[in-house]
Write an enzyme that holds these catalytic residues in place. Structure first.
Site, short mmCIF file in Angstrom:
data_model
loop_
_atom_site.label_atom_id
_atom_site.label_comp_id
_atom_site.label_asym_id
_atom_site.label_seq_id
_atom_site.Cartn_x
_atom_site.Cartn_y
_atom_site.Cartn_z
N ASP A 97 -1.99 -2.59 9.41
CA ASP A 97 -2.93 -3.67 9.72
C ASP A 97 -4.10 -3.71 8.73
O ASP A 97 -4.68 -4.76 8.51
CB ASP A 97 -3.45 -3.49 11.15
CG ASP A 97 -2.35 -3.75 12.16
OD1 ASP A 97 -1.74 -4.82 12.10
OD2 ASP A 97 -2.07 -2.86 12.98
N ASN A 120 0.87 -1.18 0.00
CA ASN A 120 0.00 0.00 0.00
C ASN A 120 0.90 1.23 0.00
O ASN A 120 1.41 1.63 1.05
CB ASN A 120 -0.90 -0.01 1.24
CG ASN A 120 -1.68 1.29 1.39
OD1 ASN A 120 -1.64 2.14 0.51
ND2 ASN A 120 -2.35 1.44 2.51
#
Ligand code: ATP
Length: 332
Positions: A80, A19
Site C-alpha cells: 500500500d 518496490n
C-alpha cells in the site's frame, strides 16, 4: 499513401513501478519470476517498461515521468505504501498531471494498475483480490477500468498536501502506524504491536471537528479519527466498513474513549467492521472534514496529534480531508 506498417506504430507503455524491497524483499524476488510471464501475455499489445524504486518517494517521481510521457498505464507493484506513492504521482503541486500527448489525444488518460505484493495490501482487499500474481496479469490483460475517487489531506503548519486512495487517519491509529513501520518483519501482526506501543503515553484528546464546511464542534476524548476512501487499513482491519472508493464521498469513523484494553477486547470488531455499532463509535459520510486542536498550545506541550495517509506518517494536526470524485481510471 501507404498505411503505416505495424512496426511504425509504437506500442503504448505499460509502466510497472516496483518496490524491490517491499514485504521484506519478497516483492523483488516475486517480480523477477513474474516479469517473463507478464511480457509473454501483455507484450504483444503493450510496451512493457520496468522501473525499480531506489527508496522512499521515488515511485511518485517515476509515476509522474510515465504519465507526462503518455503511458497507457502505470502499475504499482508492491504494498500500500508503493500504491500510495504512485497515486501521488498522478498529481504535482496539488493538480493532476497532464500528458505531453494531451493536445493530440485529449481522451487518452493514464490508468492506474496494481499488482499487490506488500505486507498489508489493504486496497486490494476491497476488490476481494488475493496476492496471486497470475490473477493480477489476467486483470491487466482484460484491462477493464473503473473510476475511483482519491482523498486529499492538507496538514500541519505548512499546509502540505498529500493524496490517498485507502484510509487517512489521526491520533492513536496514526501513531500506531508510525510504530508498525518499525515491525514490518512480523507481517500483519506489526499493526497490532504498533497499536499497543502507540497506547504508551497516549491520551484521548478533545478535538475540534467541522463536517462539510458546517459549524465547528468539540468532540471529547477522541481516540482516533479514520477517513476512508476505501475500507481497510492495518493489514485487514475493516476500519471504515461502508466506504466505497467509487462513491464520491468518504466515510469518517470517530472512536472515542478507548483504553488499551478496549483495543484488545474489541480488536475482532475492527476486523469485522462491526465496531461502528458500538456506542462510543460514530460513522458518517462526508465530502470534507476539518480537524483542529481545541487548544493550540497542545501542539507545543505534547508531541502533537499524529496524522497519516495510507499508512504513511505525514506529520501532526491540523488537517483537512476532502474527496476528489472519479479522479483516476483504475484497472480492476
Ligand atoms: N528501494 C527501496 N528501498 C527501501 N524502501 C523503499 C524502496 N522503494 C520504496 N520504499 C519504501 O518502502 C515503503 C513500503 O513499501 P511497500 O508498501 O511496497 O511494502 P510493504 O511495507 O511491505 O507493504 P504495505 O505498505 O502494504 O504494508 C514505501 O512506502 C516506500 O517509501
Amino acid at each position: 499513401m501507404e498505411p503505416p506498417s505495424h512496426e511504425t506504430i509504437r506500442k503504448q507503455d505499460y509502466v510497472f513501478i516496483v518496490n524491490p524491497n517491499g514485504a521484506n524483499g519478497r516483492t523483488g524476488d516475486s517480480w523477477k519470476k513474474l516479469l517473463p510471464k507478464l511480457t509473454a501475455r501483455l507484450g504483444n499489445n503493450w510496451n512493457i517498461s520496468e522501473k525499480l524504486t531506489a527508496g522512499p518517494q521515488h515511485a511518485t517521481q517515476l509515476a509522474r515521468e510515465a504519465i507526462r510521457d503518455g503511458a497507457a498505464a502505470v502499475i504499482a507493484v508492491g504494498g500500500d505504501g508503493t500504491l500510495h506513492e504512485v497515486v501521488n504521482g498522478f498529481f504535482e503541486n496539488g493538480k493532476p498531471i497532464e500528458s505531453k500527448l494531451a493536445d493530440s489525444f485529449p481522451a487518452q488518460k493514464t490508468a492506474l494498475g496494481l499488482i499487490p505484493m506488500g505486507t498489508g495490501s489493504d486496497f486490494a482487499r476491497v476488490f476481494g483480490w488475493n496476492s496471486d500474481p497470475t490473477r493480477a496479469i489476467d486483470r491487466l490483460c482484460k484491462g477493464e477500468k473503473k473510476k475511483v475517487d482519491v482523498g486529499q489531506v492538507i496538514y500541519g503548519k505548512e499546509r502540505k498536501k498529500r493524496f490517498f486512495i485507502n484510509v487517512a487517519d489521526l491520533h492513536l491509529s496514526a501513531k500506531a502506524g508510525f510504530y508498525a513501520g518499525m515491525h514490518k518483519r512480523i507481517g500483519n501482526l506489526s499493526y497490532v504491536v504498533g497499536a499497543l506501543q502507540g497506547f504508551q503515553g497516549h491520551r484521548n484528546r478533545d478535538l475540534k471537528i467541522r463536517v462539510d464546511g458546517g459549524k465547528w464542534e468539540t468532540w471529547s476524548e477522541v481516540t482516533a479519527i479514520c477517513v476512508g476512501n476505501s475500507k481497510y487499513f492495518g493489514g485487514g482491519m475493516k476500519i471504515t466498513p461502508t466506504a466505497d472508493p467509487s462513491s464520491g464521498d468518504l466515510e469518517v469513523v470517530i472512536i472515542k474513549g478507548y483504553k488499551w484494553y478496549d483495543f484488545l477486547l474489541k480488536l475482532h470488531t475492527l476486523y469485522l467492521g462491526s465496531h461502528i455499532r458500538q456506542k462510543n463509535v460514530t460513522s458518517m459520510k462526508v465530502r470534507r472534514l476539518d480537524v483542529e486542536e481545541v487548544d493550540d498550545s497542545t501542539k507545543e506541550k505534547y508531541p502533537g496529534t499524529f496524522v497519516q495517509a495510507d499508512g504513511e506518517h505525514l506529520g501532526f494536526l491540523d488537517a483537512s480531508f476532502s474527496v476528489i470524485p472519479a479522479a483516476i481510471d483504475f484497472i480492476r
